[in-house]
Scaffold this motif. Structure first.
Motif, mmCIF file in Angstrom:
data_model
loop_
_atom_site.group_PDB
_atom_site.id
_atom_site.type_symbol
_atom_site.label_atom_id
_atom_site.label_comp_id
_atom_site.label_asym_id
_atom_site.label_seq_id
_atom_site.Cartn_x
_atom_site.Cartn_y
_atom_site.Cartn_z
ATOM 1 N N LEU A 57 0.805 -1.223 0.000
ATOM 2 C CA LEU A 57 0.000 0.000 0.000
ATOM 3 C C LEU A 57 0.836 1.271 0.000
ATOM 4 N N SER A 58 2.140 1.133 0.142
ATOM 5 C CA SER A 58 3.012 2.304 0.003
ATOM 6 C C SER A 58 3.030 2.804 -1.435
ATOM 7 N N HIS A 59 2.507 2.001 -2.363
ATOM 8 C CA HIS A 59 2.544 2.348 -3.781
ATOM 9 C C HIS A 59 1.191 2.808 -4.319
ATOM 10 N N VAL A 60 0.241 3.052 -3.425
ATOM 11 C CA VAL A 60 -1.060 3.524 -3.884
ATOM 12 C C VAL A 60 -1.404 4.836 -3.193
ATOM 13 N N ARG A 61 -2.326 5.554 -3.794
ATOM 14 C CA ARG A 61 -2.869 6.761 -3.160
ATOM 15 C C ARG A 61 -4.327 6.497 -2.874
ATOM 16 N N SER A 62 -4.614 6.166 -1.624
ATOM 17 C CA SER A 62 -5.962 5.767 -1.251
ATOM 18 C C SER A 62 -6.180 6.020 0.233
ATOM 19 N N THR A 63 -7.105 6.906 0.534
ATOM 20 C CA THR A 63 -7.452 7.158 1.930
ATOM 21 C C THR A 63 -8.071 5.920 2.552
ATOM 22 N N ARG A 64 -8.833 5.193 1.753
ATOM 23 C CA ARG A 64 -9.429 3.951 2.264
ATOM 24 C C ARG A 64 -8.339 2.976 2.679
ATOM 25 N N ALA A 65 -7.275 2.884 1.885
ATOM 26 C CA ALA A 65 -6.175 1.980 2.230
ATOM 27 C C ALA A 65 -5.486 2.421 3.517
ATOM 28 N N THR A 66 -5.283 3.722 3.676
ATOM 29 C CA THR A 66 -4.633 4.193 4.904
ATOM 30 C C THR A 66 -5.523 3.951 6.117
ATOM 31 N N ASP A 67 -6.846 4.035 5.924
ATOM 32 C CA ASP A 67 -7.764 3.730 7.026
ATOM 33 C C ASP A 67 -7.645 2.264 7.436
ATOM 34 N N TYR A 68 -7.518 1.384 6.456
ATOM 35 C CA TYR A 68 -7.366 -0.038 6.756
ATOM 36 C C TYR A 68 -6.040 -0.301 7.475
#
Length: 467
Positions: free
Chosen positions: A419-430
């Motif tokens: 997930l260090s390679h994506v831009r996603s607030t949902r991913a950071t929430d997870y």
């Protein structure tokens, strides 16, 4: 919620008298209003019936139509008029309400959608709150009448096959990018630009009923992808508006399949926002309305989202029943692909199994969650970077429920890397959810290290440094 017209009041005597003084028929006035609107870049198809509604029932059309009415009459009368003189005082619209309307009239609906897409970069839509109640009218109207009678439209520029193909291609490209890198990529902004710069002119163009139906369906899918990208970045009010307009375009295109998919996305958003009760009805309604018209894979996804909502409610039997239905429909889709739309092919057995892990994690059944994970085939990380990363976070929390810190750390570390390679607030929430779930082990050096790495990944994604 702002509507296209105010509720009926007493007859508009001022307007009726001015029409009579101008010597204009209702037909002539409607034609002139449509022409004035077209010159301003707005497509309307008002008729003598519309004028009768304004005069006899006192209905007030949305701005800028009152100004066009006043201008048309002023031309005949030879003197200036303003909306107040024709019995239609200016209506000041709440900017936060733009994009939340779901009009019964297709032409008003197109006007609302194009006005929203041309102004959606306003910070107002990014900072406005998500409102579950805003979905009530759109859902009710789509379930009651999911198709408009005709999609034909007169205009200056003919819409053709190449235009339609470009719409579908833009939506598919944006969906692939969203799955891989998250909603904060350049593709997400490209799809919103495409809506504004390409879709709006096409909607104002000239097309037959058949072309119009596909144009509306393609625009609906494009708006759905834009909504999902906004949701992924935590811009839920913006996503909500995209979804509402996507659902209205699906109705204009008489596409039950696209409408079912959009409504299912709306239900999933509401579930993720902490409103699991309403999404059960939304997902069930989407399935029931489209069950005889949509492809099995589309219906299977609706059942999956229903299962997710039941799980958030803690209703294990209902979640299991919906998940079984989804699995059977997915098996049917794989056995007999038929003529299914390309935009639903992302829903595979691997995706279903990954969601099943989360469903059972949400139900507090870690053993069942891990059994589902053992059944799942690995998803290609190159194509589903964000999805694989999210799956790792869910597995980590399931292992924590099972009191297995070693496995939780292993999956958590992999999630951070991916997930260090994506831009996603949902991913950071997870990711943040994994760190919170490790609180009982917070003094363990390995947990301290993972927490540090997770916060670094969250910072990278938030600042836009992630790819």
């Amino acid at each position: 919620m702002q509507r296209s017209e105010q509720p009926a009041r007493t007859a508009n005597q001022e307007l009726a008298q001015l029409i009579e003084a101008a010597g204009m028929s209702h037909h002539a006035l409607a034609r002139r209003i449509n022409l004035l609107a077209e010159r301003s870049g707005i497509a309307f198809s008002y008729t003598h019936t519309s004028v009768a509604n304004w005069t006899r029932r006192g209905m007030v059309p949305r701005p800028p139509v009152p100004a066009f009415i006043a201008q048309a009459l002023a031309e005949r009368l030879g003197r200036p008029l303003d909306p107040a003189e024709i019995g239609m005082p200016e209506i000041r619209e709440n900017p936060e309400a733009v994009g939340l309307d779901f009009h019964r009239d297709a032409h008003e609906a197109v006007h609302t959608a194009t006005r929203f897409w041309s102004t959606m970069r306003r910070r107002t839509f990014v900072t406005a709150p998500f409102a579950i109640g805003a979905y009530s009218t759109p859902v009710t109207r789509w379930l009651a009448v999911p198709a408009d009678p005709t999609a034909a439209h007169p205009g200056r520029h003919r819409v053709g096959r190449r235009d339609l193909d470009a719409l579908w291609a833009a939506a598919a490209d944006a969906q692939r990018s969203d799955s891989k890198y998250g909603g904060g990529t350049g593709k997400a902004s490209t799809v919103t630009s495409f809506l504004n710069e390409r879709a709006i002119p096409l909607l104002r163009g000239d097309y037959t009923d058949a072309v119009g139906k596909e144009l509306y369906a393609g625009t609906a899918e494009l708006a759905r992808v834009a909504g999902w990208s906004a949701l992924d970045m935590g811009h839920h009010a913006l996503a909500q508006r995209h979804f509402i307009q996507a659902l209205r375009m699906a109705r204009a295109g008489a596409s039950l399949a696209v409408g079912c998919h959009v409504l299912t996305n709306m239900a999933l958003q509401a579930t993720l926002r902490g409103y699991p009760d309403e999404p059960v009805d939304m997902a069930q309604g989407a399935y029931d309305r489209a069950r005889h018209r949509a492809a099995p894979r589309v219906l299977a996804f609706a059942k999956l989202v229903e299962a997710r909502a039941h799980a958030r409610l803690g209703d294990a039997p209902s979640a299991a029943a919906a998940l079984v239905s989804s699995e059977r429909l997915l098996e049917q889709a794989d056995a007999e692909p038929g003529d299914e739309p390309a935009w639903i092919r992302y829903y595979t057995p691997a995706r279903m199994a990954a969601d099943a892990v989360e469903i059972h994690r949400d139900l507090g059944l870690p053993a069942a969650a891990l059994r589902w994970n053992n059944r799942a085939a690995p998803m290609p990380e190159s194509a589903y970077t964000r999805s694989v990363g999210l799956r790792m976070t869910v597995l980590a929390t399931a292992h924590l429920q099972n009191r297995d810190l070693d496995q939780a750390l292993a999956h958590g570390q992999r999630a951070v890397t991916i997930l260090s390679h994506v831009r996603s607030t949902r991913a950071t929430d997870y990711l943040a959810g994994v760190v919170r779930a490790m609180a009982p082990w917070r003094r363990d050096p390995r947990v301290i290290d993972l927490s540090h790495l997770a916060h670094q990944a969250i910072a990278l994604s938030t600042t836009g440094t992630a790819r």
